[in-house]
Design an enzyme around this catalytic site. Structure first.
Site, PDB file in Angstrom:
ATOM      1  N   ASN A   7       0.782  -1.138   0.005  1.00 18.54           N
ATOM      2  CA  ASN A   7      -0.078  -0.121   0.078  1.00 18.54           C
ATOM      3  C   ASN A   7       0.797   1.326  -0.059  1.00 18.54           C
ATOM      4  O   ASN A   7       1.526   1.763   1.146  1.00 18.54           O
ATOM      5  CB  ASN A   7      -0.854  -0.061   1.321  1.00 18.54           C
ATOM      6  N   ARG A  99      -2.290  -1.456  -4.024  1.00 18.85           N
ATOM      7  CA  ARG A  99      -3.281  -0.376  -4.003  1.00 18.85           C
ATOM      8  C   ARG A  99      -2.554   0.652  -4.987  1.00 18.85           C
ATOM      9  O   ARG A  99      -1.438   1.256  -4.687  1.00 18.85           O
ATOM     10  CB  ARG A  99      -3.559   0.395  -2.593  1.00 18.85           C
ATOM     11  N   ARG A 248      -5.395  19.635   2.565  1.00 20.51           N
ATOM     12  CA  ARG A 248      -6.104  20.221   1.454  1.00 20.51           C
ATOM     13  C   ARG A 248      -7.481  20.814   1.607  1.00 20.51           C
ATOM     14  O   ARG A 248      -8.160  20.705   2.429  1.00 20.51           O
ATOM     15  CB  ARG A 248      -6.714  18.645   0.672  1.00 20.51           C
ATOM     16  N   GLU A 391      -8.367  -1.725   4.306  1.00 18.34           N
ATOM     17  CA  GLU A 391      -8.082  -1.524   2.832  1.00 18.34           C
ATOM     18  C   GLU A 391      -7.236  -2.745   2.391  1.00 18.34           C
ATOM     19  O   GLU A 391      -7.151  -3.411   1.353  1.00 18.34           O
ATOM     20  CB  GLU A 391      -7.125  -0.251   2.748  1.00 18.34           C
TER      21      GLU A 391
END
Length: 405
Positions: A7, A99, A248, A391
């Protein structure tokens, strides 16, 4: 089947090894046999390696090398050597899953990695510059260390390939569509896993549920999931769109960017930095992109930190409202990732706005660090779940399914 997962992040490469022994996949995530992580410091030649095994063995080490590939190869070396050894040799690994953040329009499902797939991941790096190149480095490191092992790419954008065109297409000129400018959505692996886990926890058929999943970490996104399919999401062409995040900005009036380019001598590079690294919680609070540090500053009376919290909550509620409109109702609201799983205050603030739906949060359950639990009251018309996103396990599941076909 031994499944190795990589990942990739912009400053780290996480990895874990699962062993799936059953003929059918278990409903709950397996514990990895081994977990490794490479953290890169600002000095590109130095890496911090952390390894732990299911039996409790650990390793922490600083290593030096010329490339990230060399660092990843060293991390993989600990699978079959030393105190953290869990397999006899690397050739025992049956498949490696990666991923990959951006798959564009061509890759809507997990695929076996070929030279063409690698070229596509590289081509799409301009849309995910912090992540796709790192995924490629991991793929190439595996090629050197494990040679011909099957590698599979699992795309973060894939789950959102089911978005209807009205949700996916931006209202710019039609030519944008032909240029591939559209809403792709991200965090898809997490949103898909959490919707499936929610259905299992509730004992309901996923196809019967209307779910909003709130992936709230340093990056934040929502997804509206109906009949097990993503029909709306907040991130867009890039992971910059949508909710306010750690550093962000999330959605902005694009006129602001035109104004800055005209009036303030901003370059594209400076805008990129400001919007991705110097906005969000960090930009407003002036304290940190990390929510616990912002909360600490609020307790000390910091006005800007309080403003950052207020904007974050306002935009989260507005985003949930937009997803609600797409679904036409709501059966379950799911919170996941670092903030979603650990901030009782954010969960409470988000849920307070939706009492008109009959949503009732149980304050005591909300405060008890819930994991994979329903924290709504028994008479709530909407279930509220906190789910630990997995995940890596979701990628392992997709690798298993692809190889079993």
């Amino acid at each position: 089947m031994k499944v190795l997962i990589l990942n990739a992040g912009s400053s780290s490469q996480k990895s874990c090894l699962y062993e799936i022994t059953d003929e059918a996949l278990p409903n709950q995530a397996l514990q990895p046999l081994w977990q490794g992580k490479v953290n890169w410091t600002q000095d590109r030649g130095v890496a911090e390696i952390e390894v732990k095994t299911a039996t409790g063995e650990t390793l922490q080490e600083s290593i030096y090398g010329d490339s990230r590939q060399a660092h990843v190869a060293y991390m993989l070396y600990t699978l079959s050597r030393g105190a953290t050894k869990v397999i006899g040799q690397l050739s025992e690994i049956d498949v490696v899953g990666h991923r990959v953040v951006h798959g564009g329009q061509d890759y809507r499902h997990s695929v076996v990695i070929t030279e063409d797939v690698k070229k596509a991941i590289a081509r799409l790096s301009n849309l995910a510059p912090a992540h796709n190149p790192a995924a490629l480095e991991g793929i190439e490191a595996i090629e050197k260390s494990l040679e011909n092992v099957t590698q599979i790419a699992v795309f973060d954008t894939g789950f959102h390939a089911t978005l209807p065109e009205a949700a996916a297409i931006y209202p710019g000129p039609y030519e944008w569509i032909e240029q591939g400018i559209r809403r792709y959505g991200f965090h898809g692996i997490s949103h898909q896993y959490c919707s499936q886990r929610a259905a299992h926890i509730l004992g309901r058929d996923l196809a019967s549920l209307r779910i909003i999943t709130c992936h709230l970490g340093n990056g934040c996104s929502l997804a509206a999931i109906k009949n097990g399919r993503s029909i709306d999401t907040t991130m867009g062409f890039t992971p910059l769109d949508g909710l306010m995040m750690g550093s962000r900005s999330g959605s902005l009036d694009p006129g602001i960017l035109i104004h800055l380019l005209r009036q303030s001598n901003y370059s594209a590079e400076r805008l990129d930095y400001v919007l991705n690294k110097a906005s969000g919680l960090r930009g407003i609070s002036g304290v940190s992109s990390d929510l616990p540090q912002v909360i600490e500053a609020i307790a000390q009376g910091n006005y800007r930190a309080q403003l950052a919290w207020d904007i974050y909550v306002h935009r989260l509620r507005a985003g949930i409202g937009a997803m609600l409109a797409s679904l036409g109702g709501l059966d379950a609201l799911v919170f996941t990732a670092g903030v979603g799983e650990h901030s009782a205050g954010i969960r409470q603030a988000a849920c307070e706005a939706f009492g008109f739906l009959g949503l009732k949060l149980d304050p005591e359950k909300n405060q008890q660090q819930p994991v994979d639990e329903d924290i709504a009251t028994s008479d709530s018309a909407v279930r509220v779940l906190v789910i630990h996103t997995q995940e890596d396990w979701a990628i392992a599941q997709q690798c298993w399914q692809l190889l079993k076909k």
